[in-house]
Design an enzyme around this catalytic site. Structure first.
Site, short mmCIF file in Angstrom:
data_model
loop_
_atom_site.label_atom_id
_atom_site.label_comp_id
_atom_site.label_asym_id
_atom_site.label_seq_id
_atom_site.Cartn_x
_atom_site.Cartn_y
_atom_site.Cartn_z
N GLY A 96 1.14 -1.39 0.05
CA GLY A 96 0.49 0.16 -0.13
C GLY A 96 0.73 1.33 0.24
O GLY A 96 0.43 2.54 -0.47
N ASP A 97 2.19 1.27 0.93
CA ASP A 97 3.00 2.29 0.18
C ASP A 97 4.08 1.94 0.75
O ASP A 97 5.05 2.30 1.68
CB ASP A 97 2.68 3.17 1.94
CG ASP A 97 3.17 4.99 1.92
OD1 ASP A 97 3.24 5.30 0.77
OD2 ASP A 97 3.41 5.14 2.95
N PRO A 98 4.42 1.23 -0.38
CA PRO A 98 6.33 0.52 -0.48
C PRO A 98 7.26 1.60 -1.28
O PRO A 98 7.81 1.82 -2.00
CB PRO A 98 6.01 -0.45 -1.42
CG PRO A 98 4.98 0.06 -2.38
CD PRO A 98 4.40 0.17 -1.62
N THR A 99 7.49 2.86 0.61
CA THR A 99 8.10 4.21 -0.04
C THR A 99 9.83 2.92 0.53
O THR A 99 9.91 2.74 1.25
CB THR A 99 8.19 5.10 0.34
OG1 THR A 99 7.99 5.24 1.61
CG2 THR A 99 7.02 5.54 -0.70
N ASN A 143 9.67 2.74 3.78
CA ASN A 143 9.15 1.85 4.66
C ASN A 143 9.41 0.71 4.46
O ASN A 143 8.89 0.26 5.14
CB ASN A 143 7.45 1.87 4.66
CG ASN A 143 7.09 2.93 5.09
OD1 ASN A 143 6.98 3.58 5.87
ND2 ASN A 143 5.34 3.70 3.94
#
Length: 166
Positions: free
Chosen positions: A84-87, A90
């Protein structure tokens, strides 16, 4: 959030807290390094995790590490959920291990489009933080392709042609 009704806000926090704990555990169960969930308090919207890594990926980026992220996301997708928010923020780095953290925006899905968007988010964030992103993105995609479903990369190429992502 002041604009939300208090009952709705409390319900959303409970659901999201449980979901993040569950997805973190599910990722761990399919071999993705994640912090151990030590405590979950859905009523307070609080999670307590094991400490992992001394830096995030933005501080310690390398081709081997982004390859690990590619393999980790492929495992999640094969198990039927997205991060969902693989930055790079993270992704925690501890020695030779690369951990995925913060599954708060993740969800269960079997749609190739959703998996491709996970890759799109990671690559966009990587391009915005790394000084030489092209080689890193190639390493990431190659690792994902080796470990995951090639249709996801095909869909990623399609997403990249859409006007809003150019």
């Amino acid at each position: 959030k002041a604009y939300r009704h208090p009952d709705l806000d409390a319900r959303l926090r409970r659901e999201r807290t449980r979901s993040e704990a569950r997805l973190t555990g599910d990722a761990r169960s399919v071999g993705v390094p994640t912090p151990v969930v030590r405590d979950v308090d859905p009523e307070a919207g609080r999670l307590e995790f094991e400490f992992v890594g001394r830096a995030d990926l933005t501080e310690a980026v390398s081709a081997p590490r982004v390859r690990s992220v590619g393999r980790h996301l492929a495992r999640c997708h094969d198990a039927g959920f997205v991060h969902g928010d693989p930055t790079p923020r993270n992704v925690r780095v501890g020695g030779d291990r690369v951990y995925l953290i913060d599954f708060g925006l993740g969800y269960y899905t079997d749609h190739v489009e959703d998996y491709a968007m996970d890759l799109h988010v990671f690559e966009g964030a990587l391009a915005g933080t790394a000084t030489e992103p092209v080689g890193l993105i190639d390493a990431f995609e190659n690792a994902y392709c080796e470990a995951g479903d090639g249709r996801v990369l095909d869909r990623l190429r399609e997403i990249e042609t859409r006007g809003r992502y150019q």
